[in-house]
Design a protein around this motif. Structure first.
Motif, mmCIF file in Angstrom:
data_model
loop_
_atom_site.group_PDB
_atom_site.id
_atom_site.type_symbol
_atom_site.label_atom_id
_atom_site.label_comp_id
_atom_site.label_asym_id
_atom_site.label_seq_id
_atom_site.Cartn_x
_atom_site.Cartn_y
_atom_site.Cartn_z
ATOM 1 N N PHE A 169 1.894 -21.376 -2.073
ATOM 2 C CA PHE A 169 1.939 -22.480 -1.119
ATOM 3 C C PHE A 169 0.855 -22.318 -0.068
ATOM 4 O O PHE A 169 0.642 -21.231 0.455
ATOM 5 C CB PHE A 169 3.310 -22.536 -0.434
ATOM 6 N N ASN A 170 0.171 -23.413 0.207
ATOM 7 C CA ASN A 170 -0.851 -23.446 1.238
ATOM 8 C C ASN A 170 -0.601 -24.700 2.078
ATOM 9 O O ASN A 170 -1.293 -25.709 1.906
ATOM 10 C CB ASN A 170 -2.248 -23.466 0.607
ATOM 11 N N PRO A 171 0.407 -24.670 2.982
ATOM 12 C CA PRO A 171 0.746 -25.871 3.755
ATOM 13 C C PRO A 171 -0.437 -26.372 4.571
ATOM 14 O O PRO A 171 -1.276 -25.600 5.034
ATOM 15 C CB PRO A 171 1.870 -25.399 4.681
ATOM 16 N N SER A 172 -0.499 -27.693 4.715
ATOM 17 C CA SER A 172 -1.546 -28.306 5.523
ATOM 18 C C SER A 172 -0.961 -29.497 6.257
ATOM 19 O O SER A 172 0.140 -29.952 5.954
ATOM 20 C CB SER A 172 -2.715 -28.745 4.649
ATOM 21 N N ASN A 173 -1.708 -29.998 7.216
ATOM 22 C CA ASN A 173 -1.304 -31.216 7.914
ATOM 23 C C ASN A 173 -1.895 -32.410 7.181
ATOM 24 O O ASN A 173 -2.998 -32.341 6.631
ATOM 25 C CB ASN A 173 -1.784 -31.192 9.364
ATOM 26 N N VAL A 174 -1.148 -33.500 7.167
ATOM 27 C CA VAL A 174 -1.563 -34.713 6.477
ATOM 28 C C VAL A 174 -1.493 -35.863 7.473
ATOM 29 O O VAL A 174 -0.492 -36.025 8.166
ATOM 30 C CB VAL A 174 -0.656 -35.012 5.264
ATOM 31 N N LEU A 175 -2.557 -36.643 7.554
ATOM 32 C CA LEU A 175 -2.607 -37.797 8.449
ATOM 33 C C LEU A 175 -2.732 -39.068 7.615
ATOM 34 O O LEU A 175 -3.668 -39.207 6.827
ATOM 35 C CB LEU A 175 -3.793 -37.686 9.407
ATOM 36 N N VAL A 176 -1.775 -39.972 7.780
ATOM 37 C CA VAL A 176 -1.823 -41.284 7.148
ATOM 38 C C VAL A 176 -2.227 -42.264 8.240
ATOM 39 O O VAL A 176 -1.574 -42.320 9.287
ATOM 40 C CB VAL A 176 -0.454 -41.676 6.550
ATOM 41 N N THR A 177 -3.317 -42.989 8.031
ATOM 42 C CA THR A 177 -3.780 -43.938 9.038
ATOM 43 C C THR A 177 -3.705 -45.356 8.495
ATOM 44 O O THR A 177 -4.045 -45.614 7.339
ATOM 45 C CB THR A 177 -5.232 -43.651 9.483
ATOM 46 N N LEU A 178 -3.263 -46.261 9.349
ATOM 47 C CA LEU A 178 -3.246 -47.691 9.051
ATOM 48 C C LEU A 178 -4.502 -48.281 9.669
ATOM 49 O O LEU A 178 -4.828 -47.983 10.823
ATOM 50 C CB LEU A 178 -1.986 -48.330 9.650
ATOM 51 N N LEU A 179 -5.212 -49.110 8.909
ATOM 52 C CA LEU A 179 -6.507 -49.632 9.348
ATOM 53 C C LEU A 179 -6.432 -51.131 9.624
ATOM 54 O O LEU A 179 -5.650 -51.844 8.996
ATOM 55 C CB LEU A 179 -7.567 -49.374 8.276
ATOM 56 N N ASP A 180 -7.278 -51.593 10.559
ATOM 57 C CA ASP A 180 -7.372 -53.034 10.800
ATOM 58 C C ASP A 180 -8.382 -53.633 9.824
ATOM 59 O O ASP A 180 -8.911 -52.947 8.947
ATOM 60 C CB ASP A 180 -7.712 -53.340 12.262
ATOM 61 N N LEU A 214 1.312 -38.354 11.510
ATOM 62 C CA LEU A 214 0.863 -36.993 11.231
ATOM 63 C C LEU A 214 2.042 -36.201 10.685
ATOM 64 O O LEU A 214 3.098 -36.127 11.328
ATOM 65 C CB LEU A 214 0.319 -36.339 12.507
ATOM 66 N N PHE A 215 1.858 -35.640 9.504
ATOM 67 C CA PHE A 215 2.882 -34.835 8.850
ATOM 68 C C PHE A 215 2.451 -33.380 8.948
ATOM 69 O O PHE A 215 1.426 -33.000 8.389
ATOM 70 C CB PHE A 215 3.043 -35.266 7.392
ATOM 71 N N MET A 216 3.228 -32.588 9.661
ATOM 72 C CA MET A 216 2.842 -31.211 9.942
ATOM 73 C C MET A 216 3.467 -30.235 8.950
ATOM 74 O O MET A 216 4.621 -30.374 8.579
ATOM 75 C CB MET A 216 3.225 -30.858 11.366
ATOM 76 N N THR A 217 2.651 -29.277 8.541
ATOM 77 C CA THR A 217 3.043 -28.209 7.626
ATOM 78 C C THR A 217 3.609 -28.799 6.325
ATOM 79 O O THR A 217 4.711 -28.467 5.894
ATOM 80 C CB THR A 217 4.058 -27.250 8.288
ATOM 81 N N ALA A 218 2.842 -29.665 5.703
ATOM 82 C CA ALA A 218 3.254 -30.317 4.456
ATOM 83 C C ALA A 218 2.897 -29.442 3.259
ATOM 84 O O ALA A 218 1.867 -28.772 3.251
ATOM 85 C CB ALA A 218 2.574 -31.676 4.336
ATOM 86 N N TYR A 219 3.781 -29.460 2.265
ATOM 87 C CA TYR A 219 3.541 -28.695 1.045
ATOM 88 C C TYR A 219 4.144 -29.445 -0.142
ATOM 89 O O TYR A 219 5.100 -30.204 -0.003
ATOM 90 C CB TYR A 219 4.122 -27.276 1.142
ATOM 91 N N PRO A 220 3.566 -29.268 -1.338
ATOM 92 C CA PRO A 220 4.026 -29.998 -2.524
ATOM 93 C C PRO A 220 5.431 -29.590 -2.953
ATOM 94 O O PRO A 220 5.776 -28.406 -2.919
ATOM 95 C CB PRO A 220 3.026 -29.599 -3.610
ATOM 96 N N VAL A 221 6.228 -30.578 -3.363
ATOM 97 C CA VAL A 221 7.547 -30.297 -3.929
ATOM 98 C C VAL A 221 7.760 -30.999 -5.269
ATOM 99 O O VAL A 221 8.677 -30.656 -6.001
ATOM 100 C CB VAL A 221 8.695 -30.667 -2.954
ATOM 101 N N LYS A 222 6.911 -31.976 -5.593
ATOM 102 C CA LYS A 222 7.049 -32.675 -6.866
ATOM 103 C C LYS A 222 5.704 -33.303 -7.229
ATOM 104 O O LYS A 222 4.995 -33.808 -6.372
ATOM 105 C CB LYS A 222 8.120 -33.762 -6.762
ATOM 106 N N TRP A 223 5.392 -33.277 -8.516
ATOM 107 C CA TRP A 223 4.130 -33.831 -9.007
ATOM 108 C C TRP A 223 4.406 -34.448 -10.367
ATOM 109 O O TRP A 223 4.871 -33.770 -11.281
ATOM 110 C CB TRP A 223 3.113 -32.711 -9.110
ATOM 111 N N THR A 224 4.161 -35.722 -10.511
ATOM 112 C CA THR A 224 4.396 -36.385 -11.796
ATOM 113 C C THR A 224 3.168 -37.195 -12.204
ATOM 114 O O THR A 224 2.414 -37.672 -11.355
ATOM 115 C CB THR A 224 5.618 -37.330 -11.740
ATOM 116 N N VAL A 225 3.010 -37.327 -13.500
ATOM 117 C CA VAL A 225 1.951 -38.148 -14.075
ATOM 118 C C VAL A 225 2.646 -39.194 -14.937
ATOM 119 O O VAL A 225 3.606 -38.886 -15.650
ATOM 120 C CB VAL A 225 0.969 -37.298 -14.910
ATOM 121 N N SER A 226 2.169 -40.439 -14.857
ATOM 122 C CA SER A 226 2.802 -41.520 -15.615
ATOM 123 C C SER A 226 2.746 -41.238 -17.112
ATOM 124 O O SER A 226 1.942 -40.431 -17.588
ATOM 125 C CB SER A 226 2.128 -42.857 -15.294
#
Length: 159
Positions: A100-111, A121-133
């Motif tokens: 695990f290599n947690p990181s911060n994730v920023l989702v921005t809404l644009l005009d 801002l999502f702090m200390t985020a880490y993967p818990v699930k990964w799917t491919v169609s």
């Protein structure tokens, strides 16, 4: 009666539209890979407060509900499968090596001009699930990968 958002909406022409956004992963101070900022869908932008009921002796009309902790839904990101993505390498390391290599994730809404107007801002985020169609020879569809992240805390940002 006017509300705080009325001035913004009058200047901007209404509430923001949900189809202009970017996602930034802050991994090790490296500039985000252009492949890893574009997603077709983001969900899980929510949190709620758990409560505990407390009955008061002799009080039969209501129950006290006391806050206990904040719960967050997982952040879910969807996009067409990207080749050469550093984010995929991070997910692969987590899912295959349990590294695990947690990181911060920023989702921005644009005009409409592409300028950020809001964010989360999502702090200390880490993967818990990964799917491919599903891969299906009978359909002509884009391969979609879905990435789900747990995180410690979410902070809404209004610009």
């Amino acid at each position: 009666m006017t509300y705080p958002g009325d001035a913004y909406q009058a200047v901007r022409g209404g509430p923001p539209l949900a189809f202009r956004f970017n996602v930034f992963f802050f991994m090790g101070g490296i500039v985000p890979n252009p492949l890893d900022i574009r997603f077709s869908k983001v969900s899980g932008l929510s949190s709620n407060i758990d409560t505990q009921s407390l009955n008061e002796g002799g009080q039969n009309l209501y129950t006290h509900r006391l806050p206990t902790r904040i719960q967050h839904d997982n952040l879910v990101l969807e996009r067409g499968m990207a080749i050469g993505s550093m984010l995929v390498a991070e997910f692969n390391a987590t899912m295959s090596l349990f590294k695990f290599n947690p990181s911060n994730v920023l989702v921005t809404l644009l005009d409409e001009t592409g300028s950020p107007i809001s964010g989360w801002l999502f702090m200390t985020a880490y993967p818990v699930k990964w799917t491919v169609s599903d891969l299906n020879a009978e359909q002509n569809q884009v391969v979609v990968e879905t990435m789900e992240l747990a995180y410690q805390r979410m902070q809404a940002i209004r610009l």
